[in-house]
Structure formats: C-alpha cells, structure tokens
Design a protein around this motif. Sequence first.
Motif, PDB file in Angstrom:
ATOM      1  N   UNK A  10       7.513   0.974  -0.308  1.00 67.99           N
ATOM      2  CA  UNK A  10       7.814   2.154   0.510  1.00 67.99           C
ATOM      3  C   UNK A  10       6.580   2.565   1.308  1.00 67.99           C
ATOM      4  N   UNK A  11       5.409   2.501   0.692  1.00 64.89           N
ATOM      5  CA  UNK A  11       4.173   2.845   1.403  1.00 64.89           C
ATOM      6  C   UNK A  11       3.891   1.852   2.523  1.00 64.89           C
ATOM      7  N   UNK A  12       4.139   0.576   2.258  1.00 59.01           N
ATOM      8  CA  UNK A  12       3.942  -0.452   3.280  1.00 59.01           C
ATOM      9  C   UNK A  12       4.905  -0.247   4.443  1.00 59.01           C
ATOM     10  N   UNK A  13       6.150   0.083   4.132  1.00 59.71           N
ATOM     11  CA  UNK A  13       7.142   0.328   5.182  1.00 59.71           C
ATOM     12  C   UNK A  13       6.759   1.544   6.023  1.00 59.71           C
ATOM     13  N   UNK A  14       6.276   2.594   5.392  1.00 56.97           N
ATOM     14  CA  UNK A  14       5.880   3.795   6.125  1.00 56.97           C
ATOM     15  C   UNK A  14       4.683   3.518   7.021  1.00 56.97           C
ATOM     16  N   UNK A  16       3.848   0.590   8.298  1.00 57.52           N
ATOM     17  CA  UNK A  16       4.315  -0.279   9.379  1.00 57.52           C
ATOM     18  C   UNK A  16       5.066   0.540  10.437  1.00 57.52           C
ATOM     19  N   UNK A  17       5.900   1.468   9.996  1.00 54.67           N
ATOM     20  CA  UNK A  17       6.638   2.316  10.932  1.00 54.67           C
ATOM     21  C   UNK A  17       5.700   3.210  11.725  1.00 54.67           C
ATOM     22  N   UNK A  21       6.359   1.420  15.643  1.00 55.29           N
ATOM     23  CA  UNK A  21       7.729   1.862  15.367  1.00 55.29           C
ATOM     24  C   UNK A  21       8.800   0.918  15.926  1.00 55.29           C
ATOM     25  N   UNK A  22       8.544   0.272  17.063  1.00 50.01           N
ATOM     26  CA  UNK A  22       9.541  -0.643  17.617  1.00 50.01           C
ATOM     27  C   UNK A  22       9.741  -1.849  16.709  1.00 50.01           C
ATOM     28  N   UNK A  23       8.671  -2.375  16.158  1.00 49.70           N
ATOM     29  CA  UNK A  23       8.759  -3.504  15.236  1.00 49.70           C
ATOM     30  C   UNK A  23       9.501  -3.096  13.971  1.00 49.70           C
ATOM     31  N   UNK A  24       9.175  -1.939  13.423  1.00 54.62           N
ATOM     32  CA  UNK A  24       9.822  -1.475  12.193  1.00 54.62           C
ATOM     33  C   UNK A  24      11.314  -1.246  12.417  1.00 54.62           C
TER      34      UNK A  24
END
Length: 84
Positions: A10-14, A16-17, A21-24
């Motif tokens: 979840x921390x990695x996803x946040x 990355x976003x 943001x376009x990639x995420x």
Amino acid sequence: MSRSEDERLVALEARCACDDPLFARAMSIGRPRRPREFRRTGAWWALAVTTAVLIGGVIVANGLLIATGLVGVGLAAQLLDPPT
C-alpha cells in the motif's frame, strides 16, 4: 500475505501514485503506460525546434541564433540521455 507485506504494498502504491499519477492510473485500469522517466516526447520536440533554430541561424548568418541553437541542442540531447 502478512499484514506487514500488505502495508508495504500500500505504501509503494501510494508513493507511485504521488510520483507519476498517469502511470499509476494506467496500471490500475490494466492498460500499462511508460513511466515518466522513459517518456521523451518533449525532448524530441525540443531537439527538433532547437535544430531548426540552429539551421536558421546558419542560413541567416546570425551568431546569436547559432549560439542559441547549439545550447538548445545540447540541452535537448541531455534530456534524451537515458537515466542511470
């Protein structure tokens, strides 16, 4: 997965976003897109424009345009250099 692994994901996803943001968003809908550091469309446009300025400066024989074109081409070439 254990709770700590879920928290790391979840921390990695946040992160990355937050970074790209376009990639995420593209990854979440299942249509992958290149990360920001590998998208070089702007660098190609900068190289084309500054090359045109350099050629224009040579044709018109204007030293300021030639110098501007040389500096611009150098900067655009630096943008095209892949990250290490």
